[in-house]
Design an enzyme around this catalytic site. Structure first.
Site, PDB file in Angstrom:
ATOM      1  N   ASP A  34       0.754  -1.091  -0.096  1.00  0.00           N
ATOM      2  CA  ASP A  34       0.096  -0.004  -0.173  1.00  0.00           C
ATOM      3  C   ASP A  34       0.866   1.257  -0.160  1.00  0.00           C
ATOM      4  O   ASP A  34       1.845   1.232   0.868  1.00  0.00           O
ATOM      5  CB  ASP A  34      -0.909  -0.078   1.228  1.00  0.00           C
ATOM      6  CG  ASP A  34      -2.078   1.172   1.026  1.00  0.00           C
ATOM      7  OD1 ASP A  34      -3.126   0.501   0.963  1.00  0.00           O
ATOM      8  OD2 ASP A  34      -1.846   2.224   1.050  1.00  0.00           O
ATOM      9  N   ILE A  35       0.546   2.158  -0.587  1.00  0.00           N
ATOM     10  CA  ILE A  35       1.298   3.513  -0.976  1.00  0.00           C
ATOM     11  C   ILE A  35       1.584   4.168   0.345  1.00  0.00           C
ATOM     12  O   ILE A  35       2.095   5.124   0.647  1.00  0.00           O
ATOM     13  CB  ILE A  35       0.887   4.373  -1.948  1.00  0.00           C
ATOM     14  CG1 ILE A  35       2.045   5.026  -2.540  1.00  0.00           C
ATOM     15  CG2 ILE A  35      -0.378   5.180  -1.984  1.00  0.00           C
ATOM     16  CD1 ILE A  35       1.795   5.657  -4.069  1.00  0.00           C
ATOM     17  N   GLN A  58     -14.167   2.588   1.225  1.00  0.00           N
ATOM     18  CA  GLN A  58     -13.704   2.321  -0.092  1.00  0.00           C
ATOM     19  C   GLN A  58     -13.252   3.392  -0.802  1.00  0.00           C
ATOM     20  O   GLN A  58     -14.093   4.215  -1.009  1.00  0.00           O
ATOM     21  CB  GLN A  58     -14.548   1.219  -0.677  1.00  0.00           C
ATOM     22  CG  GLN A  58     -13.640   0.723  -2.006  1.00  0.00           C
ATOM     23  CD  GLN A  58     -14.852  -0.173  -2.856  1.00  0.00           C
ATOM     24  OE1 GLN A  58     -16.075  -0.450  -2.348  1.00  0.00           O
ATOM     25  NE2 GLN A  58     -14.211  -0.889  -3.967  1.00  0.00           N
ATOM     26  N   HIS A  67     -10.245  -5.213  -3.787  1.00  0.00           N
ATOM     27  CA  HIS A  67      -8.857  -5.289  -3.144  1.00  0.00           C
ATOM     28  C   HIS A  67      -8.755  -5.768  -1.560  1.00  0.00           C
ATOM     29  O   HIS A  67      -9.645  -5.214  -0.830  1.00  0.00           O
ATOM     30  CB  HIS A  67      -8.109  -4.032  -3.089  1.00  0.00           C
ATOM     31  CG  HIS A  67      -8.591  -3.023  -2.599  1.00  0.00           C
ATOM     32  ND1 HIS A  67      -9.524  -2.221  -3.311  1.00  0.00           N
ATOM     33  CD2 HIS A  67      -8.329  -2.263  -1.413  1.00  0.00           C
ATOM     34  CE1 HIS A  67      -9.741  -1.049  -2.595  1.00  0.00           C
ATOM     35  NE2 HIS A  67      -9.297  -1.141  -1.308  1.00  0.00           N
ATOM     36  N   HIS A  92      -6.875  -5.926   1.695  1.00  0.00           N
ATOM     37  CA  HIS A  92      -5.826  -5.235   2.659  1.00  0.00           C
ATOM     38  C   HIS A  92      -5.386  -6.539   3.507  1.00  0.00           C
ATOM     39  O   HIS A  92      -6.260  -7.121   4.237  1.00  0.00           O
ATOM     40  CB  HIS A  92      -6.426  -4.177   3.660  1.00  0.00           C
ATOM     41  CG  HIS A  92      -6.853  -2.821   2.782  1.00  0.00           C
ATOM     42  ND1 HIS A  92      -6.143  -1.832   2.625  1.00  0.00           N
ATOM     43  CD2 HIS A  92      -7.957  -2.813   2.269  1.00  0.00           C
ATOM     44  CE1 HIS A  92      -6.775  -0.989   2.104  1.00  0.00           C
ATOM     45  NE2 HIS A  92      -8.000  -1.336   1.678  1.00  0.00           N
TER      46      HIS A  92
END
Ligand code: 5GP
Ligand code: ZN
Length: 113
Positions: free
Chosen positions: A31-32, A93, A99, A101
């Site tokens: 994750d960024i 979201q 996706h 996590h």
């Protein structure tokens, strides 16, 4: 495939990501904006907007995401982790390509905020 979808672009390699695993069907990347010492996402390469878009045809795919996510978590050195799928804006979201996590490496609170 969805032309303007961020995660489709990452899946196609058009936007770089710190990839942890990739095969024909799924991709895992960090994750960024990590919310825990280990925080990565597992996505199907095929576009689905979120959990509510999943049908019987994807049951195996979602199971594989779970198994791969667990494998990657172990490789990342965590065997206690939180799994999150957000479905819809009110649930948090922000990217409308399903996706999973996986977060770990710290104590996780319950209930989530
Ligand atoms: P959501 O809030 O939709 O459940 O999760 C979307 C996640 O995608 C967020 O945790 C956010 O930090 C992450 N994210 C958003 N844009 C990018 C990006 O360009 N690259 C990566 N690696 N993660 C992203
Ligand atoms: Zn997409």
């Amino acid at each position: 495939m969805s032309d303007n979808c961020l995660f489709c672009k990452i899946a196609r390699g058009e936007i770089p990501a710190d990839k942890l695993y990739e095969d024909d069907d799924i991709l895992a990347f960090r994750d960024i904006s990590p919310q825990a010492p280990v925080h990565f996402l597992v996505i199907p390469k095929k576009h689905f907007s979120g959990p509510a878009a999943i049908t019987e045809a994807e049951e195996q795919l979602i199971g594989r995401m779970m198994r791969k996510g667990n494998e990657i978590a172990r490789k990342e050195g965590i065997d206690h982790y939180r799994v999150v799928f957000n479905n819809g804006e009110q649930a948090g979201q922000t990217v409308f390509h399903i996706h999973m996590h996986i977060l770990g490496g710290r104590n996780m609170n319950w209930p989530p905020g």
